[in-house]
Design a protein around this motif. Structure first.
Motif, PDB file in Angstrom:
ATOM      1  N   LEU A 147       3.467  18.152  -1.008  1.00 12.57           N
ATOM      2  CA  LEU A 147       3.569  17.210   0.100  1.00 12.57           C
ATOM      3  C   LEU A 147       2.446  16.175   0.052  1.00 12.57           C
ATOM      4  O   LEU A 147       2.677  14.968   0.141  1.00 12.57           O
ATOM      5  CB  LEU A 147       3.506  17.961   1.437  1.00 12.57           C
ATOM      6  N   TRP A 148       1.220  16.650  -0.100  1.00 15.33           N
ATOM      7  CA  TRP A 148       0.063  15.763  -0.079  1.00 15.33           C
ATOM      8  C   TRP A 148       0.059  14.821  -1.285  1.00 15.33           C
ATOM      9  O   TRP A 148      -0.432  13.695  -1.196  1.00 15.33           O
ATOM     10  CB  TRP A 148      -1.211  16.598  -0.041  1.00 15.33           C
ATOM     11  N   SER A 149       0.631  15.279  -2.407  1.00 17.36           N
ATOM     12  CA  SER A 149       0.648  14.459  -3.626  1.00 17.36           C
ATOM     13  C   SER A 149       1.940  13.661  -3.762  1.00 17.36           C
ATOM     14  O   SER A 149       2.173  13.052  -4.814  1.00 17.36           O
ATOM     15  CB  SER A 149       0.449  15.340  -4.862  1.00 17.36           C
ATOM     16  N   PHE A 150       2.773  13.635  -2.714  1.00 21.36           N
ATOM     17  CA  PHE A 150       4.026  12.871  -2.748  1.00 21.36           C
ATOM     18  C   PHE A 150       3.748  11.415  -3.116  1.00 21.36           C
ATOM     19  O   PHE A 150       2.814  10.793  -2.595  1.00 21.36           O
ATOM     20  CB  PHE A 150       4.717  12.936  -1.385  1.00 21.36           C
ATOM     21  N   LYS A 151       4.551  10.862  -4.009  1.00 24.12           N
ATOM     22  CA  LYS A 151       4.349   9.504  -4.493  1.00 24.12           C
ATOM     23  C   LYS A 151       5.232   8.516  -3.728  1.00 24.12           C
ATOM     24  O   LYS A 151       6.442   8.457  -3.924  1.00 24.12           O
ATOM     25  CB  LYS A 151       4.646   9.423  -5.991  1.00 24.12           C
ATOM     26  N   ALA A 152       4.598   7.750  -2.864  1.00 29.54           N
ATOM     27  CA  ALA A 152       5.321   6.684  -2.166  1.00 29.54           C
ATOM     28  C   ALA A 152       5.586   5.541  -3.133  1.00 29.54           C
ATOM     29  O   ALA A 152       4.913   5.395  -4.154  1.00 29.54           O
ATOM     30  CB  ALA A 152       4.512   6.195  -0.980  1.00 29.54           C
ATOM     31  N   ARG A 153       6.577   4.722  -2.792  1.00 23.28           N
ATOM     32  CA  ARG A 153       6.901   3.534  -3.572  1.00 23.28           C
ATOM     33  C   ARG A 153       6.650   2.298  -2.711  1.00 23.28           C
ATOM     34  O   ARG A 153       6.732   2.377  -1.473  1.00 23.28           O
ATOM     35  CB  ARG A 153       8.370   3.578  -4.016  1.00 23.28           C
ATOM     36  N   PRO A 154       6.350   1.171  -3.336  1.00 20.05           N
ATOM     37  CA  PRO A 154       5.984  -0.016  -2.555  1.00 20.05           C
ATOM     38  C   PRO A 154       7.022  -0.457  -1.530  1.00 20.05           C
ATOM     39  O   PRO A 154       6.671  -1.031  -0.514  1.00 20.05           O
ATOM     40  CB  PRO A 154       5.773  -1.088  -3.623  1.00 20.05           C
ATOM     41  N   ASP A 155       8.303  -0.180  -1.788  1.00 20.23           N
ATOM     42  CA  ASP A 155       9.330  -0.636  -0.848  1.00 20.23           C
ATOM     43  C   ASP A 155       9.827   0.477   0.069  1.00 20.23           C
ATOM     44  O   ASP A 155      10.858   0.343   0.723  1.00 20.23           O
ATOM     45  CB  ASP A 155      10.507  -1.267  -1.595  1.00 20.23           C
ATOM     46  N   ASP A 156       9.087   1.587   0.142  1.00 16.78           N
ATOM     47  CA  ASP A 156       9.447   2.658   1.074  1.00 16.78           C
ATOM     48  C   ASP A 156       9.277   2.201   2.522  1.00 16.78           C
ATOM     49  O   ASP A 156       8.379   1.413   2.839  1.00 16.78           O
ATOM     50  CB  ASP A 156       8.564   3.890   0.874  1.00 16.78           C
ATOM     51  N   LEU A 157      10.134   2.717   3.376  1.00 16.56           N
ATOM     52  CA  LEU A 157       9.973   2.573   4.821  1.00 16.56           C
ATOM     53  C   LEU A 157       9.823   3.980   5.390  1.00 16.56           C
ATOM     54  O   LEU A 157      10.665   4.844   5.140  1.00 16.56           O
ATOM     55  CB  LEU A 157      11.185   1.889   5.438  1.00 16.56           C
ATOM     56  N   LEU A 158       8.757   4.216   6.123  1.00 19.13           N
ATOM     57  CA  LEU A 158       8.491   5.545   6.667  1.00 19.13           C
ATOM     58  C   LEU A 158       8.620   5.512   8.178  1.00 19.13           C
ATOM     59  O   LEU A 158       7.917   4.752   8.856  1.00 19.13           O
ATOM     60  CB  LEU A 158       7.086   6.001   6.275  1.00 19.13           C
ATOM     61  N   ILE A 159       9.524   6.311   8.707  1.00 21.57           N
ATOM     62  CA  ILE A 159       9.691   6.441  10.150  1.00 21.57           C
ATOM     63  C   ILE A 159       8.874   7.651  10.599  1.00 21.57           C
ATOM     64  O   ILE A 159       9.153   8.782  10.188  1.00 21.57           O
ATOM     65  CB  ILE A 159      11.175   6.620  10.525  1.00 21.57           C
ATOM     66  N   CYS A 160       7.870   7.403  11.422  1.00 20.12           N
ATOM     67  CA  CYS A 160       6.928   8.450  11.828  1.00 20.12           C
ATOM     68  C   CYS A 160       7.042   8.664  13.327  1.00 20.12           C
ATOM     69  O   CYS A 160       6.778   7.742  14.103  1.00 20.12           O
ATOM     70  CB  CYS A 160       5.495   8.051  11.478  1.00 20.12           C
ATOM     71  N   HIS A 177       7.241  13.811  10.797  1.00 19.33           N
ATOM     72  CA  HIS A 177       6.664  14.062  12.123  1.00 19.33           C
ATOM     73  C   HIS A 177       5.149  14.227  12.021  1.00 19.33           C
ATOM     74  O   HIS A 177       4.495  14.576  13.006  1.00 19.33           O
ATOM     75  CB  HIS A 177       7.260  15.325  12.743  1.00 19.33           C
ATOM     76  N   PHE A 178       4.590  13.993  10.860  1.00 20.59           N
ATOM     77  CA  PHE A 178       3.154  14.178  10.682  1.00 20.59           C
ATOM     78  C   PHE A 178       2.342  13.191  11.524  1.00 20.59           C
ATOM     79  O   PHE A 178       2.723  12.029  11.658  1.00 20.59           O
ATOM     80  CB  PHE A 178       2.760  13.983   9.215  1.00 20.59           C
ATOM     81  N   PRO A 179       1.204  13.634  12.037  1.00 24.99           N
ATOM     82  CA  PRO A 179       0.243  12.663  12.580  1.00 24.99           C
ATOM     83  C   PRO A 179      -0.325  11.839  11.438  1.00 24.99           C
ATOM     84  O   PRO A 179      -0.192  12.207  10.267  1.00 24.99           O
ATOM     85  CB  PRO A 179      -0.829  13.558  13.223  1.00 24.99           C
ATOM     86  N   VAL A 180      -0.988  10.745  11.774  1.00 23.73           N
ATOM     87  CA  VAL A 180      -1.378   9.778  10.756  1.00 23.73           C
ATOM     88  C   VAL A 180      -2.275  10.374   9.675  1.00 23.73           C
ATOM     89  O   VAL A 180      -2.160  10.031   8.492  1.00 23.73           O
ATOM     90  CB  VAL A 180      -2.050   8.552  11.424  1.00 23.73           C
ATOM     91  N   GLN A 181      -3.147  11.324  10.038  1.00 19.13           N
ATOM     92  CA  GLN A 181      -4.099  11.847   9.052  1.00 19.13           C
ATOM     93  C   GLN A 181      -3.446  12.772   8.023  1.00 19.13           C
ATOM     94  O   GLN A 181      -4.049  13.079   6.997  1.00 19.13           O
ATOM     95  CB  GLN A 181      -5.264  12.579   9.742  1.00 19.13           C
ATOM     96  N   LEU A 182      -2.199  13.214   8.286  1.00 22.45           N
ATOM     97  CA  LEU A 182      -1.537  14.106   7.338  1.00 22.45           C
ATOM     98  C   LEU A 182      -0.509  13.391   6.463  1.00 22.45           C
ATOM     99  O   LEU A 182       0.102  14.006   5.588  1.00 22.45           O
ATOM    100  CB  LEU A 182      -0.844  15.269   8.082  1.00 22.45           C
ATOM    101  N   VAL A 183      -0.304  12.107   6.691  1.00 19.47           N
ATOM    102  CA  VAL A 183       0.629  11.351   5.845  1.00 19.47           C
ATOM    103  C   VAL A 183       0.073  11.288   4.429  1.00 19.47           C
ATOM    104  O   VAL A 183      -1.114  10.995   4.230  1.00 19.47           O
ATOM    105  CB  VAL A 183       0.834   9.936   6.406  1.00 19.47           C
ATOM    106  N   PRO A 184       0.874  11.589   3.406  1.00 16.06           N
ATOM    107  CA  PRO A 184       0.386  11.551   2.024  1.00 16.06           C
ATOM    108  C   PRO A 184      -0.334  10.247   1.702  1.00 16.06           C
ATOM    109  O   PRO A 184       0.148   9.160   2.061  1.00 16.06           O
ATOM    110  CB  PRO A 184       1.668  11.699   1.198  1.00 16.06           C
ATOM    111  N   PRO A 185      -1.502  10.322   1.062  1.00 13.65           N
ATOM    112  CA  PRO A 185      -2.328   9.134   0.818  1.00 13.65           C
ATOM    113  C   PRO A 185      -1.613   8.017   0.072  1.00 13.65           C
ATOM    114  O   PRO A 185      -1.969   6.847   0.225  1.00 13.65           O
ATOM    115  CB  PRO A 185      -3.495   9.681  -0.017  1.00 13.65           C
ATOM    116  N   SER A 186      -0.612   8.360  -0.723  1.00 15.16           N
ATOM    117  CA  SER A 186       0.047   7.319  -1.517  1.00 15.16           C
ATOM    118  C   SER A 186       0.702   6.260  -0.633  1.00 15.16           C
ATOM    119  O   SER A 186       0.888   5.121  -1.059  1.00 15.16           O
ATOM    120  CB  SER A 186       1.096   7.939  -2.447  1.00 15.16           C
ATOM    121  N   PHE A 187       1.042   6.618   0.618  1.00 11.62           N
ATOM    122  CA  PHE A 187       1.628   5.619   1.510  1.00 11.62           C
ATOM    123  C   PHE A 187       0.615   4.528   1.869  1.00 11.62           C
ATOM    124  O   PHE A 187       0.988   3.406   2.177  1.00 11.62           O
ATOM    125  CB  PHE A 187       2.155   6.279   2.788  1.00 11.62           C
ATOM    126  N   TRP A 188      -0.674   4.876   1.823  1.00 16.23           N
ATOM    127  CA  TRP A 188      -1.715   3.897   2.147  1.00 16.23           C
ATOM    128  C   TRP A 188      -2.288   3.244   0.884  1.00 16.23           C
ATOM    129  O   TRP A 188      -3.068   2.307   0.990  1.00 16.23           O
ATOM    130  CB  TRP A 188      -2.845   4.572   2.918  1.00 16.23           C
TER     131      TRP A 188
END
Length: 263
Positions: A39-52, A115-126
């Motif tokens: 989960l923590w190492s999940f690889k986001a992509r530049p055009d991902d949209l994340l609904i939190c 449903h993660f709070p902001v601090q648990l979102v995989p770093p690749s999204f940032w």
């Protein structure tokens, strides 16, 4: 196509009550901890949209709105699969559904859910040079304050359930603008009609009625409930309401974040 194709069945009696564990100061199910590394190492992509969102805060409603906006208001495109297949829930750890695996196998552009709070979102999204777009839906205390503060550092659209109930068309326009989508009035009206609560609740591609009963039994409780604002008045005493007002003032004080509790 069978909406549930690819699902693994399991015996309900094999499910045990999960214990809570601490993950970076947040109490989560122990099964989440077991899958934490991928989960923590999940690889986001530049055009991902994340609904939190916070759980049960209108997540499915917003998911369907985003899908309709991205599809140009075409309900047939939204009927291609159940919403949990179209928008994988990346932090869902369950014997039947694996949102993480579904997300990794999905072609771009992806819309994902957490449903993660902001601090648990995989770093690749940032780490995508601010190209990842995130929609956050407000609900409670540390969760909502974290996302509220993050909107000043990242491209985040923060929406409120009460605003959606009051003027759905206006909030859909905000979503479309955030997604850089032109939305002509006839298409906007079609999206508003498609995503009313009654239509969503009757839509098997949105109401979770296609999951196995062993996972969620609609005879016990439907996934989509009332969809109202202010129902707390039927459950809270005056003293409980006053106490919650004090707690909210203390917990949200100084954040600039306020919530309406009725329309």
């Amino acid at each position: 196509m069978d909406p549930g194709s690819g699902m693994k069945e399991f015996e309900p009696r094999s499910i045990q009550r999960e214990t809570l564990v601490d993950i970076q100061g947040v109490p989560l199910f122990s099964t989440t901890l077991e899958k934490w590394d991928p989960l923590w190492s999940f690889k986001a992509r530049p055009d991902d949209l994340l609904i939190c969102t916070y759980p049960k805060a209108g997540t499915t409603w917003l998911q369907e709105i985003v899908e309709m906006v991205r599809s140009g208001g075409d309900p047939q495109k939204c009927a291609r699969a159940p919403i949990y297949r179209r928008i994988p829930f990346i932090d869902l750890v369950h014997p039947v559904l694996s949102g993480l695996e579904d997300a990794e196998a999905m072609p771009s552009p992806r819309t994902l859910k957490t449903h993660f709070p902001v601090q648990l979102v995989p770093p690749s999204f940032w780490e995508q040079n601010c190209k990842v777009r995130t929609i956050a839906w407000g609900s409670w205390f540390d969760h909502v304050k974290g996302w509220w503060e993050a909107k000043d550092r990242h491209p985040i659209l923060y929406l409120f359930y009460e605003d959606m109930k009051e003027d759905l068309a206006q909030e859909i326009r905000k979503v479309a603008h955030f997604l850089d989508v032109e939305l002509p009035e006839p298409i906007l009206n079609k999206i508003v009609h498609h995503t009313t609560f009654d239509n969503m609740k009757a839509n098997p591609m949105a109401n979770y009625s296609t999951v196995p009963p062993s996972m969620m039994d609609p005879a016990v409780s439907t996934f989509m409930r009332k969809g109202t604002v202010g129902d707390w008045k039927d459950h809270f005493t005056v003293a409980q309401s006053e106490h919650l007002d004090v707690v909210c003032a203390r917990e949200l004080g100084g954040s600039g974040l306020t919530f309406r509790t009725e329309l």
